[in-house]
Design an enzyme around this catalytic site. Structure first.
Site, PDB file in Angstrom:
ATOM      1  N   GLY A   9       0.849  -1.183   0.000  1.00 43.68           N
ATOM      2  CA  GLY A   9       0.000   0.000   0.000  1.00 43.68           C
ATOM      3  C   GLY A   9       0.887   1.235   0.000  1.00 43.68           C
ATOM      4  N   SER A  54       5.636  -5.418  -1.491  1.00 42.66           N
ATOM      5  CA  SER A  54       5.571  -4.014  -1.887  1.00 42.66           C
ATOM      6  C   SER A  54       6.052  -3.131  -0.736  1.00 42.66           C
ATOM      7  CB  SER A  54       4.142  -3.669  -2.326  1.00 42.66           C
ATOM      8  OG  SER A  54       4.075  -2.398  -2.904  1.00 42.66           O
ATOM      9  N   ALA A  55       5.179  -2.300  -0.156  1.00 44.48           N
ATOM     10  CA  ALA A  55       5.589  -1.448   0.960  1.00 44.48           C
ATOM     11  C   ALA A  55       6.129  -2.272   2.116  1.00 44.48           C
ATOM     12  CB  ALA A  55       4.410  -0.597   1.429  1.00 44.48           C
ATOM     13  N   HIS A  89       8.463  -3.279  -7.353  1.00 42.79           N
ATOM     14  CA  HIS A  89       7.746  -2.998  -8.608  1.00 42.79           C
ATOM     15  C   HIS A  89       8.667  -2.378  -9.664  1.00 42.79           C
ATOM     16  CE1 HIS A  89       4.022  -3.722  -6.420  1.00 42.79           C
ATOM     17  NE2 HIS A  89       4.337  -2.768  -5.562  1.00 42.79           N
ATOM     18  N   GLU A 101       8.604  -7.067 -10.982  1.00 43.11           N
ATOM     19  CA  GLU A 101       7.403  -7.792 -10.588  1.00 43.11           C
ATOM     20  C   GLU A 101       7.650  -9.300 -10.656  1.00 43.11           C
ATOM     21  OE1 GLU A 101       5.497  -6.125  -9.105  1.00 43.11           O
ATOM     22  OE2 GLU A 101       4.479  -4.521 -10.191  1.00 43.11           O
TER      23      GLU A 101
END
Length: 243
Positions: A100, A132-133, A169, A204
């Site tokens: 997020g 991700s985060a 990413h 990715e």
């Protein structure tokens, strides 16, 4: 197969670029990695940190992750259920942090005083995984996140469990019609200002499995490591090396 070491004395982390890969549904491509990573923890408790999920409530984020990771046969409980969020971390067998907005995530970690306990538990062998985060915040700082600073954490200093920078990413070059900076250009700016840093760029569908002071690259693509003046080292998938 993962590189095996004594979990009681070795950091064990799975840092994943994102929650989706190509046309797969949410977290589907991560399930084989997680099943191997958490093979000894079936039936145990995962403390989930939902702070990055700005466009959903903590309960909604928790339910989404519980559904996606049901095949792990583990109890997944969000830290927001604790009278103090730190209580859920203290009781957990495994720690997970979702993706997020990285700035919201780090602000929440500071506000609820989770940084030190997470750092201590993972250093002592508690498995950690994030995407991700949740991968970015495991590094030394969040200064190579891709997110907008929509809020203000007290510091950009993060968990520093992985003592370098992570850029999730990662995509090389510019999309057609895009006139802003490419990812390489943004990372070049970071390294001009922070020439001693090392940035691991995760395309990715890739992940880093951290075991002690070593890491193994997972996924179908290579991971890139950028240092001063954008010196590039390409790390092939399935490679294990000391970081």
């Amino acid at each position: 197969m993962f590189y095996l070491m004594e979990e009681s004395i070795m950091k064990q982390m799975l840092l994943m670029s994102g929650s989706k890969y190509k046309e797969t549904d949410y977290l589907v491509h991560t399930i084989p990695w997680l099943k191997s990573f958490l093979a000894k923890y079936e039936g145990k408790k995962i403390a989930f940190v939902p702070y990055a999920g700005v466009r959903q409530t903590y309960a909604q984020y928790e339910q989404k992750v519980q559904k996606a990771l049901a095949d792990l046969n583990m109890e997944i409980i969000s830290v927001h259920h604790g009278e103090k969020h730190i209580d859920i971390i203290a009781q957990a067998d495994v720690i997970a942090i979702g993706g997020g907005n990285t700035f919201c995530l780090l602000k929440g970690l500071y506000e609820h005083q989770l940084l030190r306990l997470i750092r201590d538990k993972v250093t002592a062998g508690t498995p950690y995984f994030g995407w991700s985060a949740g991968a970015n915040v495991a590094g030394s700082s969040i200064m190579t996140t891709n997110d907008m600073p929509i809020t203000y954490p007290p510091s950009f200093e993060a968990l520093n469990l992985f003592p370098h920078q992570i850029n999730p990413h990662f995509i090389s070059g510019k999309m057609q019609g895009h006139n802003g900076e490419s990812r390489e250009e943004r990372l070049a700016e970071f390294l001009i200002v922070n020439p001693d840093a090392k940035v691991y760029a995760l395309p990715e569908g890739t992940a880093l499995h951290i075991h002690g002071d070593d890491m193994t690259v997972l996924g179908e693509q290579d991971v890139l490591c950028f240092t001063e003046n954008m010196q590039l080292t390409t790390i092939p998938t399935k490679t294990t090396l000391t970081y």
